[in-house]
Design a protein around this motif. Structure first.
Motif, PDB file in Angstrom:
ATOM      1  N   ASN A 444      -4.831   2.446   5.490  1.00 39.73           N
ATOM      2  CA  ASN A 444      -4.341   1.068   5.458  1.00 39.73           C
ATOM      3  C   ASN A 444      -5.164   0.178   6.374  1.00 39.73           C
ATOM      4  N   TRP A 445      -5.483   0.698   7.568  1.00 41.21           N
ATOM      5  CA  TRP A 445      -6.267  -0.090   8.520  1.00 41.21           C
ATOM      6  C   TRP A 445      -7.657  -0.359   7.954  1.00 41.21           C
ATOM      7  N   VAL A 446      -8.285   0.682   7.399  1.00 37.68           N
ATOM      8  CA  VAL A 446      -9.615   0.517   6.809  1.00 37.68           C
ATOM      9  C   VAL A 446      -9.558  -0.443   5.627  1.00 37.68           C
ATOM     10  N   GLY A 447      -8.529  -0.282   4.770  1.00 37.08           N
ATOM     11  CA  GLY A 447      -8.406  -1.138   3.602  1.00 37.08           C
ATOM     12  C   GLY A 447      -8.242  -2.608   3.962  1.00 37.08           C
ATOM     13  N   LEU A 448      -7.429  -2.876   4.992  1.00 36.20           N
ATOM     14  CA  LEU A 448      -7.239  -4.261   5.417  1.00 36.20           C
ATOM     15  C   LEU A 448      -8.507  -4.836   6.026  1.00 36.20           C
ATOM     16  N   LYS A 449      -9.263  -4.015   6.728  1.00 35.93           N
ATOM     17  CA  LYS A 449     -10.503  -4.495   7.336  1.00 35.93           C
ATOM     18  C   LYS A 449     -11.575  -4.781   6.290  1.00 35.93           C
ATOM     19  N   LEU A 450     -11.675  -3.900   5.282  1.00 35.91           N
ATOM     20  CA  LEU A 450     -12.761  -4.020   4.315  1.00 35.91           C
ATOM     21  C   LEU A 450     -12.407  -4.877   3.113  1.00 35.91           C
ATOM     22  N   TRP A 451     -11.163  -4.734   2.609  1.00 36.04           N
ATOM     23  CA  TRP A 451     -10.811  -5.411   1.357  1.00 36.04           C
ATOM     24  C   TRP A 451      -9.604  -6.328   1.474  1.00 36.04           C
ATOM     25  N   GLY A 452      -8.978  -6.386   2.653  1.00 36.68           N
ATOM     26  CA  GLY A 452      -7.821  -7.257   2.836  1.00 36.68           C
ATOM     27  C   GLY A 452      -6.579  -6.774   2.118  1.00 36.68           C
ATOM     28  N   ARG A 453      -6.505  -5.480   1.808  1.00 37.57           N
ATOM     29  CA  ARG A 453      -5.329  -4.957   1.124  1.00 37.57           C
ATOM     30  C   ARG A 453      -5.037  -3.541   1.608  1.00 37.57           C
ATOM     31  N   ARG A 454      -3.808  -3.126   1.432  1.00 36.82           N
ATOM     32  CA  ARG A 454      -3.366  -1.806   1.878  1.00 36.82           C
ATOM     33  C   ARG A 454      -3.458  -0.787   0.753  1.00 36.82           C
ATOM     34  N   VAL A 455      -3.504   0.465   1.153  1.00 36.93           N
ATOM     35  CA  VAL A 455      -3.384   1.565   0.203  1.00 36.93           C
ATOM     36  C   VAL A 455      -1.907   1.855  -0.061  1.00 36.93           C
ATOM     37  N   TYR A 456      -1.097   1.674   0.966  1.00 39.27           N
ATOM     38  CA  TYR A 456       0.334   1.977   0.886  1.00 39.27           C
ATOM     39  C   TYR A 456       1.086   0.930   1.702  1.00 39.27           C
ATOM     40  N   GLY A 463       6.001  -8.281   4.021  1.00 35.31           N
ATOM     41  CA  GLY A 463       5.379  -9.510   3.543  1.00 35.31           C
ATOM     42  C   GLY A 463       3.988  -9.744   4.049  1.00 35.31           C
ATOM     43  N   GLU A 464       3.455  -8.772   4.833  1.00 33.15           N
ATOM     44  CA  GLU A 464       2.159  -9.005   5.471  1.00 33.15           C
ATOM     45  C   GLU A 464       1.003  -8.950   4.478  1.00 33.15           C
ATOM     46  N   SER A 465       1.108  -8.092   3.482  1.00 28.17           N
ATOM     47  CA  SER A 465       0.006  -7.957   2.535  1.00 28.17           C
ATOM     48  C   SER A 465       0.543  -7.923   1.123  1.00 28.17           C
ATOM     49  N   PRO A 466       0.366  -8.968   0.309  1.00 24.79           N
ATOM     50  CA  PRO A 466       0.937  -9.006  -1.025  1.00 24.79           C
ATOM     51  C   PRO A 466       0.270  -8.057  -2.009  1.00 24.79           C
ATOM     52  N   SER A 467      -0.964  -7.648  -1.751  1.00 29.30           N
ATOM     53  CA  SER A 467      -1.679  -6.782  -2.692  1.00 29.30           C
ATOM     54  C   SER A 467      -1.587  -5.346  -2.214  1.00 29.30           C
ATOM     55  N   VAL A 468      -0.891  -4.513  -2.949  1.00 24.43           N
ATOM     56  CA  VAL A 468      -0.664  -3.140  -2.538  1.00 24.43           C
ATOM     57  C   VAL A 468      -0.887  -2.206  -3.708  1.00 24.43           C
ATOM     58  N   ALA A 469      -1.640  -1.145  -3.476  1.00 24.88           N
ATOM     59  CA  ALA A 469      -1.822  -0.134  -4.514  1.00 24.88           C
ATOM     60  C   ALA A 469      -0.583   0.732  -4.592  1.00 24.88           C
ATOM     61  N   VAL A 470      -0.337   1.312  -5.748  1.00 23.23           N
ATOM     62  CA  VAL A 470       0.885   2.092  -5.951  1.00 23.23           C
ATOM     63  C   VAL A 470       0.673   3.575  -5.731  1.00 23.23           C
ATOM     64  N   ALA A 471      -0.553   3.999  -5.462  1.00 25.13           N
ATOM     65  CA  ALA A 471      -0.819   5.444  -5.318  1.00 25.13           C
ATOM     66  C   ALA A 471       0.001   6.050  -4.206  1.00 25.13           C
TER      67      ALA A 471
END
Length: 480
Positions: A444-456, A463-471
């Protein structure tokens, strides 16, 4: 505290433990001559080795911290010797108005009766702030006569506590920050001191914060693992850190110290207590552990909730460690053991070697599966491969069992051993499963740093990150 009225809750873990012991014995007896690699053996047992060495080191250091006071009832379960700060005959009587119990509450209506019942003995000292509640929490608290402020803003806990400190009367010098779901245990509930003594001795110590022992109330099989985990984390982890310890969600603070820390705080709910601690310690303050006072809480009863909690914990750990590394480094320079904990243990073993631990866990899983394959002669796994030797897992489970038994009889209080004991043979599996939410938290930390979105998406700040993968969500449901 919940009472276990039936032995049926023990049958499942005891049954699995018995089957595990039988599997190890039969697998060892039926093991064929397979290739063996010392490198793979060491790699597969990395988790066991690091946990064992860390445990033994902390037990040794914990004893050294209070060697002069060890054996006296007053100093037991403390990370420092408070005697020099409190000469005999010079104890100051605590004014009933000199400290307050503070908490932020959010949509607490369903459990409000439990909260009011638990804190009724301390009602005159309780100050609350509604963190933007949208249900009837605020109205019911005020109708019942509780002090509860409300700005109509959802700041999350650190921001809400900061705002509440601004509203407290000037005569309040000390604050006990609590979560609404905790219970302060008296002497009948396991504590050896009461809250008044806990506060009085803290005020005389001059420290910035003190952390009591947090324990998990009995509530199902998952709670047994968490009870053992929390016991190790507090009675070994925090108690070994002397006066550069870490606060928890329930901690006592000198008001001015907490105010200064929150003025520099990111006000994020992620690893908020770890951030508080490093901000205080990096400015020369002292934080100690006092396990004589016990507070209890219910752990996440559902595996999905536990999984989400741990993802948030480890995301927060990496977030705070990277953002506050200057403060961490300044804290680590205070003593050799502070350097060990904040740099070697947290920075290297927990964060830096995480990928290696993933490989270690995969090797143990393969070795575990190979053992069953050999036992039942299914021939699904290649025989003789250096990667599938069942000895790797048998050694790991045996070593971890020995470590768990030592911890059970040296760290876990006598009153709690019968509850914890059935899961000790299975604790290695709990440690291995932990690697999954840890990995997602770091991802999640890497995803937010690189792509602005979480893995989970965990449940802390939905409400912090509207784009979330469902994996990650699918994985959590499968684990449950």
């Amino acid at each position: 505290m919940k009472v276990l009225r039936s032995p049926w809750g023990l049958i499942a873990p005891l049954g699995v433990s018995a089957l595990l012991v039988a599997w190890v014995a039969l697998s060892a007896a039926n093991a064929q001559a397979v290739s063996f690699s010392v490198v793979l053996f060491a790699l597969a047992n990395l988790i066991v080795y690091t946990d064992a060495l860390d445990f033994l080191l902390r037990v040794y250091v914990r004893r050294r911290h209070t060697a002069t006071a060890r054996g006296t009832e007053r100093q037991r379960d403390l990370s420092i010797d408070l005697a020099p700060a409190m000469p005999l005959g010079m104890r100051r009587v605590v004014s009933s108005q000199s400290y307050a119990i503070i908490a932020s509450v959010y949509n607490l209506e369903e459990r409000l009766d439990e909260f009011m019942e638990a804190f009724e003995p301390y009602r005159n000292r309780v100050w609350l702030i509604s963190d933007g509640s949208t249900d009837d929490t605020l109205q019911r608290l005020r109708q019942a006569g509780w002090r509860c402020f409300d700005d109509g803003v959802n700041r999350h806990k650190p921001g809400a506590i900061k705002r509440l400190l601004e509203r407290l009367p000037d005569f309040v010098e000390t604050v006990l920050v609590v979560d609404p779901d905790i219970r302060i245990r008296g002497r009948a509930g396991g504590s050896t001191i009461d809250l008044e003594q806990f506060v009085a001795e803290f005020q005389q110590s001059g420290a910035a914060a003190a952390c009591p022992r947090v324990m998990i109330e009995p509530d199902g099989w998952l709670a047994r693992f968490q009870a053992f985990e929390y016991c190790l984390a507090f009675r070994v982890g925090r108690e070994s850190l002397a006066d550069y310890s870490i606060t928890s969600g329930v901690s006592l603070y000198r008001r001015d110290a907490l105010t200064n820390a929150l003025n520099r705080h990111s006000l994020s709910v992620y690893a908020e207590d770890f951030e508080n601690a490093v901000l205080l310690l990096s400015h020369g303050e002292r934080v100690y552990y006092d396990g004589r006072l016990i507070v209890s809480t219910e752990g996440p009863g559902l595996l999905r909730r536990w999984f989400s909690q741990r993802v948030g914990w480890y995301y927060g750990l990496l977030k705070v460690y990277t953002e506050r590394f200057g403060a961490v480094w300044h804290t680590a320079r205070r003593t050799p053991f502070a350097f060990y904990h904040y740099i070697i243990y947290v920075g290297v073993l927990s964060l830096g070697l995480h990928v290696v631990k993933i490989v270690s866990a995969v090797l143990l899983v393969i070795s575990f599966a190979s053992g069953f394959d050999n036992l039942f002669l299914t021939h699904l796994i290649p025989v003789g491969s250096v990667w599938t030797n069942p000895v790797y897992f048998m050694t790991a489970i045996g070593s971890y069992l020995a470590l768990g038994v030592i911890a059970l009889f040296t760290v876990v209080p006598k009153a709690e051993r019968a509850y914890v004991a059935p899961i000790v043979p299975l604790y290695l599996f709990y440690a291995l499963v932990h690697i999954i939410p840890m990995s997602l938290g770091f991802a999640n930390w890497v995803g937010l740093k690189l792509w602005g979105r979480r893995v989970y998406r965990d449940h802390y700040e939905p409400g912090e990150s509207p784009s979330v993968a469902v994996a990650g969500q699918v994985l959590a449901r499968r684990l449950e």
